[in-house]
Design an enzyme around this catalytic site. Structure first.
Site, short mmCIF file in Angstrom:
data_model
loop_
_atom_site.label_atom_id
_atom_site.label_comp_id
_atom_site.label_asym_id
_atom_site.label_seq_id
_atom_site.Cartn_x
_atom_site.Cartn_y
_atom_site.Cartn_z
N LYS A 7 0.85 -1.20 0.00
CA LYS A 7 0.00 0.00 0.00
C LYS A 7 0.87 1.23 0.00
O LYS A 7 1.67 1.45 0.90
CB LYS A 7 -0.92 0.06 1.22
N GLU A 17 8.86 1.17 11.55
CA GLU A 17 9.85 2.26 11.50
C GLU A 17 9.07 3.55 11.64
O GLU A 17 8.31 3.94 10.76
CB GLU A 17 10.63 2.22 10.18
#
Length: 485
Positions: free
Chosen positions: A176, A251
């Site tokens: 995505k 992250e």
């Protein structure tokens, strides 16, 4: 721009959204409409993409390593061959100068080639029976259907970090892209087909947070890798826990320090604290936005950094031009967020050394900004701005520098400037961050892992460590005493 692909890519084909929902992309350079036809994946589309990946998994897992590698290498070649087109798409969507965008495609080209070299080479382990009569085998198997959610500031890098190791280890994938920068990722479909990836092995969806949430909650996804904000990362982690306990790597950004000691090459430190920091308009998760300078050289550094940021302002402009060094922020929402930090700093009485204002009356340009000695509790000092703004503070000695550097909830990047290699390694060992650059702004490499400590997330991308995120160990014990006479 003409000839922009805006459809979803599912099971080897471009398809429109089942819901008919679309999103619009406006140029951050001049506010003009780039496209209003970008398809937004609905629940049916997410299910179709996952089902396609699930169906394709057994055959892709069993494909010989050298054949997977050949397809990956072909895809890398196609990325490189289409660098101009992909850079223009990225630039049109989120304002990244094409000169920067090209560099941020060449890095992923190297990543795809690096991980292609690992395809079919993930070895297991064996242990002799010894006294227990049991021969032990550990083998590393792909997880299955994996998903990746990309932030908008480096689409190609983030996609490669997630997809390339997954492909090398025999997984299938649903990617995505960010709603701010979907155009270059939409163009991947044709390249994936040309490279020879079988239908369903890689699927590409577009949309905002709700699409990511559907992926994070999906019961048939075995691993999800996310790059983005801490708040969104927590939501992904919670969704994974509430659904099928899928593997998660996160992250989540940073508020990275640069430590400049009095024996450092000052011009080098200024260069990397200005030009290198500003190369994506400060929209880099590990960029060192807290600049800590030893007191004895602070006056000289402050004058030099002021000049450097003033000169950088003159190099801002149309990101579609090859000679533009620095572009606008990604979109109006990001522009308003950054401007709120600048306005808030003025209201708090933080000294603005240079910048701190909008540049021009069109687009989302912000003047490169330097804050001087903000309070350690100031928002501009402790919160991630994700724009072209740094805070400069001074320190007396090494111990204070390390204390200031670690006084944050983040731990992604850091930089140390000194000509004393013993000090450099000593300080690097004490900084609470996943990456350290010495005498240079940190740059990623295909060979080394990237990720953070503390609330910058966990898990690693790139390097051999990134490969481990997409395999799971299986232990097999064989009783060697059966049939023994």
């Amino acid at each position: 721009m003409t000839d922009i692909q805006t459809n979803l890519f599912i099971n080897g084909q471009y398809v429109p959204s089942s819901s008919g929902e679309t999103l619009s992309i406006y140029s951050p350079n001049d506010d003009s409409l780039v496209s209003d036809k970008v398809q937004v994946a609905g629940e049916k589309d997410v299910d179709n993409a996952v089902a396609a990946a699930k169906k394709a998994f057994p055959a892709w897992r069993d494909t010989a390593g050298h054949k997977r590698a050949a397809i990956m290498l072909k895809f890398a070649d196609l990325l490189e061959a289409n660098i101009d087109k992909l850079a223009k798409l990225e630039s049109a969507a989120m304002g990244q100068p094409v000169s920067v965008a090209k560099k941020m495609i060449l890095g992923p080209v190297a990543l795809w080639r690096y991980y292609a070299g690992y395809s079919g080479k993930v070895a297991g382990e064996s242990f002799p029976p010894d006294e227990d009569g049991t021969y032990k085998i550990v083998q590393y198997e792909p997880i299955g259907v994996c998903a990746g959610i990309c932030a908008w500031n480096g689409t190609h890098v983030l996609a490669a970090w997630k997809m390339a190791p997954a492909m090398a280890t025999g997984n299938t994938f649903v990617l995505k892209s960010s709603e701010k920068s979907p155009l270059a990722a939409c163009a991947y479909g044709d390249l994936l087909n040309q490279a020879g990836f079988p239908p369903g092995v890689i699927n590409v969806l577009t949309g905002a947070g709700p699409v990511g949430s559907m992926l994070a909650h999906h019961m048939d996804i075995g691993k999800i890798a996310f790059t983005g904000s801490a708040a969104a990362g927590r939501a992904v982690m919670a969704a994974a826990a509430k659904s099928n306990l899928k593997h998660v790597s996160l992250e989540l950004g940073g508020k990275s320090p640069a430590l400049i000691f009095d024996d450092a090459d000052l011009d080098n430190a200024v260069e990397h604290s200005s030009t290198s920091f500003l190369r994506n308009s400060g929209q880099i998760c590990f960029a060192a936005s807290r600049v800590l300078v030893q007191e004895s050289i602070a006056p000289k550094f402050i004058e030099k950094i002021k000049d450097a940021f003033s000169n950088a302002e003159k190099q801002m402009g149309d990101p579609s031009l090859e000679d533009t060094a620095f572009g606008p922020l990604a979109d109006k929402k990001q522009f308003e967020r950054v401007m709120s930090f600048l306005t808030g700093a003025r209201e708090e009485g933080v000294q603005v050394l240079v910048g701190g204002e909008r540049l021009g009356d069109k687009g989302t340009f912000v003047k490169p900004t330097v804050f001087l000695n903000p309070d350690i509790n100031s928002k501009v000092y402790k919160d991630e701005i994700f724009g072209p703004a740094i805070s400069v503070r001074t320190f007396k000695d090494e111990d204070e520098a390390i204390e200031l550097a670690n006084a944050t909830t983040y731990g992604l990047g850091s930089t140390v400037y000194t000509n004393d290699i013993a000090r450099a390694l000593r300080v690097a060992g004490k900084i609470e961050a996943g990456t350290v650059g010495i005498n240079s702004a940190f740059n990623t490499s295909p060979q080394t892992p990237f990720g953070g400590f503390k609330q910058s997330g966990y898990g690693r991308e790139s390097g051999p460590e990134g490969l481990k995120e997409y395999v799971q160990p299986k232990t097999i014990h064989i009783n060697m005493n059966v049939g023994k006479k």
